[in-house]
Design a protein around this motif. Structure first.
Motif, PDB file in Angstrom:
ATOM      1  N   PRO B  38       0.814  -1.217   0.000  1.00  0.00           N
ATOM      2  CA  PRO B  38       0.000   0.000   0.000  1.00  0.00           C
ATOM      3  C   PRO B  38       0.847   1.268   0.000  1.00  0.00           C
ATOM      4  CG  PRO B  38       0.028  -1.030   2.185  1.00  0.00           C
ATOM      5  CD  PRO B  38       1.123  -1.667   1.365  1.00  0.00           C
ATOM      6  N   ASN B  39       0.138   2.411  -0.105  1.00  0.00           N
ATOM      7  CA  ASN B  39       0.780   3.687   0.204  1.00  0.00           C
ATOM      8  C   ASN B  39       1.077   3.721   1.706  1.00  0.00           C
ATOM      9  OD1 ASN B  39      -2.096   3.664   0.479  1.00  0.00           O
ATOM     10  ND2 ASN B  39      -2.052   5.848   0.899  1.00  0.00           N
ATOM     11  N   HIS B  40       1.821   4.731   2.162  1.00  0.00           N
ATOM     12  CA  HIS B  40       2.284   4.676   3.561  1.00  0.00           C
ATOM     13  C   HIS B  40       2.108   6.027   4.265  1.00  0.00           C
ATOM     14  CE1 HIS B  40       4.104   2.871   6.902  1.00  0.00           C
ATOM     15  NE2 HIS B  40       5.334   2.673   6.480  1.00  0.00           N
ATOM     16  N   PRO B  41       0.837   6.368   4.605  1.00  0.00           N
ATOM     17  CA  PRO B  41       0.614   7.671   5.226  1.00  0.00           C
ATOM     18  C   PRO B  41       0.910   7.735   6.719  1.00  0.00           C
ATOM     19  CG  PRO B  41      -1.401   6.759   4.223  1.00  0.00           C
ATOM     20  CD  PRO B  41      -0.404   5.658   4.315  1.00  0.00           C
ATOM     21  N   SER B  42       1.079   6.576   7.390  1.00  0.00           N
ATOM     22  CA  SER B  42       1.179   6.614   8.854  1.00  0.00           C
ATOM     23  C   SER B  42       2.000   5.447   9.397  1.00  0.00           C
ATOM     24  CB  SER B  42      -0.245   6.540   9.444  1.00  0.00           C
ATOM     25  OG  SER B  42      -0.208   6.326  10.827  1.00  0.00           O
ATOM     26  N   ASP B  43       2.563   5.671  10.587  1.00  0.00           N
ATOM     27  CA  ASP B  43       3.267   4.584  11.283  1.00  0.00           C
ATOM     28  C   ASP B  43       2.318   3.451  11.663  1.00  0.00           C
ATOM     29  OD1 ASP B  43       5.965   5.317  11.420  1.00  0.00           O
ATOM     30  OD2 ASP B  43       5.539   6.811  12.947  1.00  0.00           O
ATOM     31  N   LEU B  44       1.030   3.741  11.687  1.00  0.00           N
ATOM     32  CA  LEU B  44       0.050   2.729  12.105  1.00  0.00           C
ATOM     33  C   LEU B  44      -0.407   1.822  10.968  1.00  0.00           C
ATOM     34  CD1 LEU B  44      -2.316   4.705  14.519  1.00  0.00           C
ATOM     35  CD2 LEU B  44      -0.467   3.150  15.107  1.00  0.00           C
ATOM     36  N   ASP B  45       0.066   2.076   9.755  1.00  0.00           N
ATOM     37  CA  ASP B  45      -0.448   1.338   8.595  1.00  0.00           C
ATOM     38  C   ASP B  45      -0.347  -0.182   8.748  1.00  0.00           C
ATOM     39  OD1 ASP B  45      -1.192   3.666   7.310  1.00  0.00           O
ATOM     40  OD2 ASP B  45       0.730   3.875   6.291  1.00  0.00           O
ATOM     41  N   SER B  46       0.800  -0.654   9.250  1.00  0.00           N
ATOM     42  CA  SER B  46       0.958  -2.111   9.394  1.00  0.00           C
ATOM     43  C   SER B  46      -0.034  -2.676  10.405  1.00  0.00           C
ATOM     44  CB  SER B  46       2.388  -2.454   9.842  1.00  0.00           C
ATOM     45  OG  SER B  46       3.273  -2.262   8.773  1.00  0.00           O
ATOM     46  N   PHE B  47      -0.189  -1.961  11.521  1.00  0.00           N
ATOM     47  CA  PHE B  47      -1.152  -2.420  12.535  1.00  0.00           C
ATOM     48  C   PHE B  47      -2.549  -2.516  11.935  1.00  0.00           C
ATOM     49  CE2 PHE B  47       1.891  -1.032  15.816  1.00  0.00           C
ATOM     50  CZ  PHE B  47       1.784  -2.114  16.668  1.00  0.00           C
ATOM     51  N   ILE B  48      -2.937  -1.441  11.253  1.00  0.00           N
ATOM     52  CA  ILE B  48      -4.310  -1.362  10.736  1.00  0.00           C
ATOM     53  C   ILE B  48      -4.535  -2.373   9.609  1.00  0.00           C
ATOM     54  CG2 ILE B  48      -5.964   0.180   9.580  1.00  0.00           C
ATOM     55  CD1 ILE B  48      -4.808   2.431  11.386  1.00  0.00           C
ATOM     56  N   LEU B  49      -3.510  -2.549   8.791  1.00  0.00           N
ATOM     57  CA  LEU B  49      -3.593  -3.562   7.737  1.00  0.00           C
ATOM     58  C   LEU B  49      -3.739  -4.962   8.368  1.00  0.00           C
ATOM     59  CD1 LEU B  49      -3.484  -3.179   4.687  1.00  0.00           C
ATOM     60  CD2 LEU B  49      -1.039  -3.608   4.764  1.00  0.00           C
ATOM     61  N   GLY B  50      -2.961  -5.200   9.405  1.00  0.00           N
ATOM     62  CA  GLY B  50      -3.032  -6.489  10.101  1.00  0.00           C
ATOM     63  C   GLY B  50      -4.400  -6.741  10.708  1.00  0.00           C
ATOM     64  N   ILE B  51      -5.005  -5.674  11.213  1.00  0.00           N
ATOM     65  CA  ILE B  51      -6.350  -5.796  11.796  1.00  0.00           C
ATOM     66  C   ILE B  51      -7.374  -6.063  10.691  1.00  0.00           C
ATOM     67  CG2 ILE B  51      -8.185  -4.514  12.991  1.00  0.00           C
ATOM     68  CD1 ILE B  51      -5.867  -2.884  14.339  1.00  0.00           C
ATOM     69  N   ILE B 144      -6.586   4.983   3.146  1.00  0.00           N
ATOM     70  CA  ILE B 144      -7.080   6.354   3.278  1.00  0.00           C
ATOM     71  C   ILE B 144      -7.479   6.590   4.727  1.00  0.00           C
ATOM     72  CG2 ILE B 144      -8.847   8.002   2.513  1.00  0.00           C
ATOM     73  CD1 ILE B 144      -7.363   7.201   0.144  1.00  0.00           C
ATOM     74  N   GLY B 145      -6.979   7.649   5.301  1.00  0.00           N
ATOM     75  CA  GLY B 145      -7.446   8.038   6.640  1.00  0.00           C
ATOM     76  C   GLY B 145      -6.440   7.859   7.752  1.00  0.00           C
ATOM     77  N   THR B 146      -5.440   7.017   7.559  1.00  0.00           N
ATOM     78  CA  THR B 146      -4.496   6.799   8.671  1.00  0.00           C
ATOM     79  C   THR B 146      -3.628   8.032   8.923  1.00  0.00           C
ATOM     80  OG1 THR B 146      -2.920   5.726   7.162  1.00  0.00           O
ATOM     81  CG2 THR B 146      -4.362   4.281   8.422  1.00  0.00           C
ATOM     82  N   PHE B 147      -3.465   8.875   7.881  1.00  0.00           N
ATOM     83  CA  PHE B 147      -2.702  10.113   8.086  1.00  0.00           C
ATOM     84  C   PHE B 147      -3.416  10.982   9.128  1.00  0.00           C
ATOM     85  CE2 PHE B 147      -1.576  14.516   7.057  1.00  0.00           C
ATOM     86  CZ  PHE B 147      -0.198  14.430   7.083  1.00  0.00           C
TER      87      PHE B 147
END
Lengths: 80, 213
Positions: B38-51, B144-147
């Motif tokens: 994915p694109n990478h707007p936030s440090d949380l992207d991996s967590f949220i993707l995993g969820i 979209i939105g994690t930023f």
């Protein structure tokens, strides 16, 4: 083929440059623009060609073609 | 077991806090190694993707996160493994390739690092390099939105809707077993980035007005 010629061949292949661009003094990063991914590919090819192991930390010792040749020669001699 | 429990808890938290929604999640192959890109707007992207996904996600985390023993233990339990950023780190690449060859899912960000402003950055070639070495497909995605939830440098997450749209797997079989070639890596990377752009601009996201920044 000498170690220098074999190393030069690998460097020209990995960096996609002409043989004339590579001499003993050539700097891998400054002259050929090698980045970390290039170094990773270079280490892989050198290990396969000379049947040696090169620790990642030693990559910073391989600044020029000559550094690389000397490093490989030492490794190969120590192995024998 | 630990992963599954944490996954369930965080899924509930995410449903409330960030109203996490996915589009075309069925595009993720049910089995086999695959890179989610994915694109990478936030440090949380991996967590949220995993969820968001049902398959267990493996992820590369910066080495600093693993320095504290307890945090390192937890991250490893959540299928994360360390990578030394900006250094020649073949060990992390070997682990990533091994995980993919064992048939697991990894997230890798073609941009290489979190975006400062939420917009796409110039890509790096690492994702393509690992995809070709592991011989696995790449599944582009748009986050979209994690930023808004947590941008770079922010400490605590804020509630904001997050949507992830998944693309279709891209296969690069014709480039497997080829000698290292930067032109091929650039081509593969551009294919992935173009798909991410298409997903980010998709009507579904626009119509729903999921404004990210």
């Amino acid at each position: 083929m000498s170690v220098f010629e074999r190393v030069k061949k690998i460097i020209t292949d990995v960096m996609a440059v002409k043989e004339t661009e590579v001499s003993a003094e050539t700097s891998l990063a400054n002259d050929l623009g090698a980045d970390s991914l290039d170094y990773i590919a270079l280490l892989q090819e050198l290990e396969a060609e000379f049947n040696i192991q090169i620790p990642d930390a030693d990559a910073q010792k391989l600044k020029t073609v000559e550094d690389t040749v000397k490093y490989i020669e030492r490794k190969v001699n120590n192995k024998g | 077991m630990f992963y599954s429990i944490v996954h369930i808890i965080l899924k509930i938290v995410a449903a409330v806090y960030i109203r996490l929604q996915t589009i075309d999640i069925e595009n993720i192959p049910k089995q086999g190694g695959v890179i989610l890109a994915p694109n990478h707007p936030s440090d949380l992207d991996s967590f949220i993707l995993g969820i968001a996904i049902t398959r267990q996600l493996h992820t590369m985390g910066k080495e600093e996160l693993f320095r504290r023993r307890f945090a390192g233990f937890i991250f490893r339990k959540l299928n994360a493994f360390p990578v030394k950023r900006g250094a020649i780190d073949r060990e992390s690449i070997r682990i990533a390739i091994g995980v993919l060859k064992d048939g697991h899912v990894i997230d890798m960000y073609p941009e290489g690092t979190v975006s400062n402003d939420g917009f796409l950055q110039e890509p790096r070639l690492g994702t393509a390099f690992i995809a070709l070495q592991a011989k696995v497909p790449v599944l582009p995605a748009a986050i979209i939105g994690t930023f808004n939830v947590m941008s770079k440098g922010q400490r605590f997450p804020r509630p904001h809707k997050v949507v992830i749209k998944f693309g279709r797997p891209l296969y690069f079989d014709e480039y497997y077993d080829k000698p290292y070639n930067k032109e091929i890596l650039k081509f593969v990377t551009m294919q992935i980035m173009n798909e991410i752009k298409v997903l980010l601009n998709s009507d579904e996201l626009e119509e729903a007005n999921y404004v990210s920044i």
